[in-house]
Design a protein around this motif. Structure first.
Motif: not given
Length: 406
Positions: A30-31, A33, A129-130
């Motif tokens: 889930e880290r 994208d 992500k991010n």
């Protein structure tokens, strides 16, 4: 939780179970994208593949419906490959990842430009992500993790897998796939790729490391392997042949895969053709013909790598011809005449080099290649040297086969 560099099969299964309980692969997944926002549900994470260095998992996810309902049919399933890089082996993981990203992005463009399918014909890394738009890894507990798209409708083969002869030969197909890989990365724009393991394919360096181990002989083992030491001494003058040719500009430095086992090519399940070259951790500058030599060493050996009965060990000329035919069906387009001239020699030299490494590690006390019994690295060296001797006895035939397909 960390691990030794290499583990035997049973110990590795135990290690993977411990890793999955000590870490949460779902939260690691889930880290990254995937481009689907919150529309994916992780159904399960399973250990995957037969690799002995990195830890590899297949993540099975399902896409939710517009109303957020849990999916019920197989068509909604998607797959990813989550992998922990073994930073004990790959001590420069950031450079490894930079090399892989540059190579796979370049391949993706080349494949798309010729009307191919980049999602299946090359690996594709997912961004985090991010974070930095070019970052393709996360660090958790000192471990480096990455996420690939799963290549569907493809499988890999091991030498010895049944080939019924009704479709393309997987040995020939793998050799052609490695040649296409080399061709497609030949025009990779500067800068030069990182040399993530300096001197990895340089037999001159491996010889120097062997001589250091022999001089030190910390386990007092030299007396038990005098014939093997003499075998090395008799071929010492050939060790620098390919490296010297590159240094003199007679053969070019190229992007090199450096792990050209047949199972590092995924074959299309429909056509049987070589589809996608995988396991790119050792991609770095080197010699294209080293890759051919390593493929020959791995695919044409008769007998197990640590076979104690050398009567069962040797070299398959049939496999060599399949590899030469497949590789040169593509590589003759871009290799120089000098490179082709040295293809058969490269097979001998790479096999000798691996034997040199096994023998040196035996003398040093089995500090790199993990062993399951006393003398296993010495047996590994003996099988490589027996194969080299067989190649030497059939060298004219090997060169004639190369000339047949050049």
């Amino acid at each position: 939780y960390d691990e030794p560099t290499f583990l035997p099969a049973r110990a590795r299964r135990i290690h993977l179970k411990r890793l999955m309980t000590s870490l949460d692969p779902k939260s690691i997944f889930e880290r990254f994208d995937t481009g689907r926002g919150n529309d994916e549900i992780v159904l399960r994470v399973d250990s995957y593949g037969s690799g002995h260095i990195n830890d590899t998992f297949r993540v099975v996810v399902a896409t939710t419906s517009d109303d957020g309902a849990r999916p019920t049919d197989a068509s909604s399933l998607r797959y990813y490959i989550l992998q922990r890089i073994n930073h004990e082996v790959f001590t420069r993981p950031v450079e490894v990842m930079d090399n892989i990203l540059r190579v796979t992005e370049h391949l993706s463009k080349k494949i798309a430009d010729r009307g191919g399918d980049p999602s299946r014909e090359t690996l594709s890394l997912l961004p985090v992500k991010n974070g930095d738009s070019r970052r393709r890894y996360v660090i958790i507990g000192g471990n480096y993790w990455r996420l690939y798209h799963f290549v569907s409708g493809a499988k890999s083969y091991e030498i010895g897998d049944e080939d019924d002869g009704t479709g393309p030969n997987y040995v020939r197909e793998a050799a052609a796939a490695f040649a296409r890989f080399q061709r497609d990365v030949a025009d990779l724009p500067p800068p030069r790729l990182h040399e993530t393991i300096p001197g990895f394919g340089d037999t001159r360096l491996r010889l120097a490391q062997f001589e250091e181990a022999l001089a030190a002989d910390p386990k007092d083992r030299a007396g038990g392997c005098r014939p093997e030491i003499a075998f090395v001494a008799a071929r010492k003058s050939e060790a620098g042949t390919l490296g010297d040719l590159m240094d003199m500009g007679e053969i070019p430095e190229r992007v090199t895969h450096y792990d050209t086992k047949i199972n590092n090519v995924l074959m299309d399940e429909g056509s049987g053709r070589g589809l996608c070259v995988i396991d790119l951790d050792t991609v770095m500058p080197g010699l294209a013909i080293y890759d051919f030599g390593d493929a020959v060493r791995a695919a044409s050996a008769l007998g197990a790598e640590d076979e104690k009965d050398l009567g069962k060990v040797g070299f398959s000329m049939e496999k060599f011809e399949l590899l030469a035919e497949g590789y040169l069906s593509v590589a003759k387009e871009f290799l120089t005449d000098t490179e082709i001239d040295y293809l058969a020699f490269a097979a001998r030299l790479v096999t000798f080099t691996i034997g040199l490494r096994f023998l040196g590690d035996h003398l040093a006390g089995d500090v790199y290649f993990k062993t399951q019994r006393e003398g296993q690295n010495l047996d590994r060296a003996r099988t490589q040297f027996k194969t080299v001797a067989d190649m030497e006895n059939q060298y004219d035939q090997m060169k004639a086969i190369v000339d047949k397909y050049r």
